[in-house]
Design an enzyme around this catalytic site. Structure first.
Site, PDB file in Angstrom:
ATOM      1  N   ASP A 163     -21.270  63.899 -45.311  1.00 56.10           N
ATOM      2  CA  ASP A 163     -20.844  62.496 -45.268  1.00 56.10           C
ATOM      3  C   ASP A 163     -20.644  61.892 -46.654  1.00 56.10           C
ATOM      4  O   ASP A 163     -19.620  61.264 -46.914  1.00 56.10           O
ATOM      5  CB  ASP A 163     -21.853  61.656 -44.484  1.00 56.10           C
ATOM      6  CG  ASP A 163     -21.926  62.097 -43.032  1.00 56.10           C
ATOM      7  OD1 ASP A 163     -20.885  62.046 -42.348  1.00 56.10           O
ATOM      8  OD2 ASP A 163     -23.005  62.517 -42.586  1.00 56.10           O
ATOM      9  N   ARG A 172     -36.464  54.564 -50.656  1.00 54.65           N
ATOM     10  CA  ARG A 172     -35.227  53.774 -50.845  1.00 54.65           C
ATOM     11  C   ARG A 172     -35.291  52.857 -52.054  1.00 54.65           C
ATOM     12  O   ARG A 172     -34.324  52.767 -52.825  1.00 54.65           O
ATOM     13  CB  ARG A 172     -34.880  52.977 -49.571  1.00 54.65           C
ATOM     14  CG  ARG A 172     -34.734  53.806 -48.310  1.00 54.65           C
ATOM     15  CD  ARG A 172     -33.937  55.055 -48.508  1.00 54.65           C
ATOM     16  NE  ARG A 172     -33.772  55.830 -47.289  1.00 54.65           N
ATOM     17  CZ  ARG A 172     -33.344  57.081 -47.267  1.00 54.65           C
ATOM     18  NH1 ARG A 172     -33.048  57.699 -48.397  1.00 54.65           N
ATOM     19  NH2 ARG A 172     -33.214  57.727 -46.128  1.00 54.65           N
ATOM     20  N   SER A 208     -31.083  64.100 -37.286  1.00 49.97           N
ATOM     21  CA  SER A 208     -30.898  63.364 -38.525  1.00 49.97           C
ATOM     22  C   SER A 208     -32.228  63.421 -39.265  1.00 49.97           C
ATOM     23  O   SER A 208     -33.253  63.004 -38.736  1.00 49.97           O
ATOM     24  CB  SER A 208     -30.503  61.925 -38.219  1.00 49.97           C
ATOM     25  OG  SER A 208     -30.681  61.143 -39.381  1.00 49.97           O
ATOM     26  N   ASP A 242     -32.603  51.796 -43.279  1.00 50.48           N
ATOM     27  CA  ASP A 242     -32.340  52.217 -44.651  1.00 50.48           C
ATOM     28  C   ASP A 242     -31.219  51.425 -45.319  1.00 50.48           C
ATOM     29  O   ASP A 242     -31.270  51.167 -46.517  1.00 50.48           O
ATOM     30  CB  ASP A 242     -32.070  53.726 -44.700  1.00 50.48           C
ATOM     31  CG  ASP A 242     -33.349  54.530 -44.475  1.00 50.48           C
ATOM     32  OD1 ASP A 242     -34.427  54.020 -44.844  1.00 50.48           O
ATOM     33  OD2 ASP A 242     -33.277  55.640 -43.925  1.00 50.48           O
TER      34      ASP A 242
END
Ligand code: ARG
Length: 407
Positions: free
Chosen positions: A17, A98, A178, A127
């Protein structure tokens, strides 16, 4: 340096991606893309391979940051001091990475003169919020975009795009889950786990062995100084080494598997499977040492602070004023969290079986029921007299006024 408005810094993972996103952002926005990969201990591919791939996919510049020590010291250790567990269970694995990745993205944006930061998150999760709130908390002028959410970059489109442009990235390998992983743990979602009745199968796990067939019990001693692990079995360790070693030893015993339904920040409930052997074993040990070293009321109050801290960190508030204030409280509580914890990891459990501290508040002579007792038991009569007075007065009033005393 060319004009600022023409560059985007992309949080690059090396996967399909974000590899496609490099060209896609360029086409859709007309801006140049700088790829930044941040190593927070996710393992996997060599960082130099990832950097080259970003360039091969069309990035005008690409660099990788080894942020493992920083992540361990400045993100995992605060989470440990806070015994950070969202919903009392999830050790905030993705939630603490993050803000650090965001920090390096902002730094890159400043260095390269970019006005926009891009990330690969979807529009349904936590996220995206964590990246963007963290970024604008450090750089209020920065723009944020998500190609998946904002530029219609779907999975099918990504596969077609990669094949058409012959990008050096695998498009056939289909991962049913995922996954987000780092030093503090591993998060697994989607696929057949979306049916809440389906039990996780063996292939879900990689940080932990099956706890039903454990090797012999492993006993270890963790030394803490002011809330931070500084040695394991007498051997000095950095925060990074402490977490790595605990991941290995607790992971080998199947410690730290979690299967929960989680309340996401945006309101969706989701099925989440985690494995965080090091984090959970360290939190268990840290809590055991706090039980010996924190004063009673401070210990009790800290539990409330821990819950609020965990909610804030989960909900993208790492760089918020309240989180910073709570950090100051937590840091103050850790002054005397120094000593040693002995624990056994075995069969999926981390069990504390010994603790010692030079600065603990445990007083053998007060606690003992043997001879040498220095606690004068006659004091307790008067204490209970006064301590029970408010309830005694209230009960007497109930009786006078015909109410119930609970009897
Ligand atoms: N639900 C977890 C969190 O919000 C983990 C998200 C991790 N992302 C993933 N792609 N599995 O912190």
């Amino acid at each position: 340096m060319s004009t600022h408005a023409n560059k985007v810094v992309l949080a690059y993972s090396g996967g399909l991606d974000t590899s496609v996103a490099i060209g896609w952002i360029g086409e859709q926005t007309g801006k140049e893309v700088i790829a930044v990969a941040v190593d927070v201990g996710q393992g996997g591919e060599d960082l130099e391979v990832i950097r080259r791939r970003a360039l091969d996919c069309g990035a005008v510049d690409a660099y990788v940051v080894d942020a493992r020590e920083e992540f361990a010291a400045d993100y995992c250790m605060p989470a440990l001091k806070a015994n950070g567990l969202y919903q009392g269970t999830y050790p905030l694995v993705s939630a603490i990475s993050r803000p650090l990745i965001a920090k390096h993205l902002v730094k890159a944006a400043r260095d390269f003169g970019a006005d926009t930061v891009a990330h690969g998150c979807t529009g349904k999760g936590n996220d995206q919020v964590r990246f963007e709130v963290s970024i604008t908390s450090m750089a209020p002028d920065m723009h944020c975009i998500s190609p998946v959410r904002d530029l219609a970059l779907t999975r099918d489109l990504a596969i077609d795009y990669a094949e058409k442009h012959r990008l050096p990235i695998e498009t056939t390998k289909h991962n049913p889950f995922s996954i987000d992983q780092n030093l503090w743990g591993r998060a697994i979602e989607t696929g057949y786990l979306e049916d809440l009745w389906n039990a996780p199968t063996k292939d879900v796990y990689s940080y932990t062995e099956d706890p039903t067939y454990p090797p012999l019990p492993d006993e270890l001693i963790i030394s803490f100084e002011s809330g931070v692990p500084v040695a394991i079995d007498g051997r000095a360790v950095t925060p990074l080494e402490a977490v790595q070693e605990m991941n290995r030893r607790a992971g080998a015993q199947g410690v730290g598997r979690i299967d929960i339904i989680e309340d996401r920040l945006i309101g969706i409930k989701s099925r989440e499977v985690y494995e965080a052997p090091g984090a959970l074993a360290l939190i268990e040990a840290h809590r055991a040492l706090e039980a010996v070293t924190l004063e009673r009321l401070q210990h009790r109050y800290k539990r409330q602070v821990e819950m609020t801290w965990s909610d804030l960190v989960y909900e993208a508030q790492w760089y918020s004023p309240l989180k910073r204030s709570l950090d100051a409280f937590i840091e103050d509580t850790q002054r005397h969290v120094t000593g040693e914890i002995r624990m056994v990891v075995h069969g999926g459990r981390a069990t504390v079986n010994g603790r010692r501290s030079e600065v603990g508040l445990y007083d053998f002579n007060l606690a003992t029921y043997d001879s040498g007792d220095t606690f004068d038991q006659s004091w307790s009569r008067g204490f209970i007299e006064i301590y029970g007075m408010p309830s005694r007065l209230a009960a007497a009033r109930e009786i006078r006024t015909g109410g119930a005393t609970g009897f």
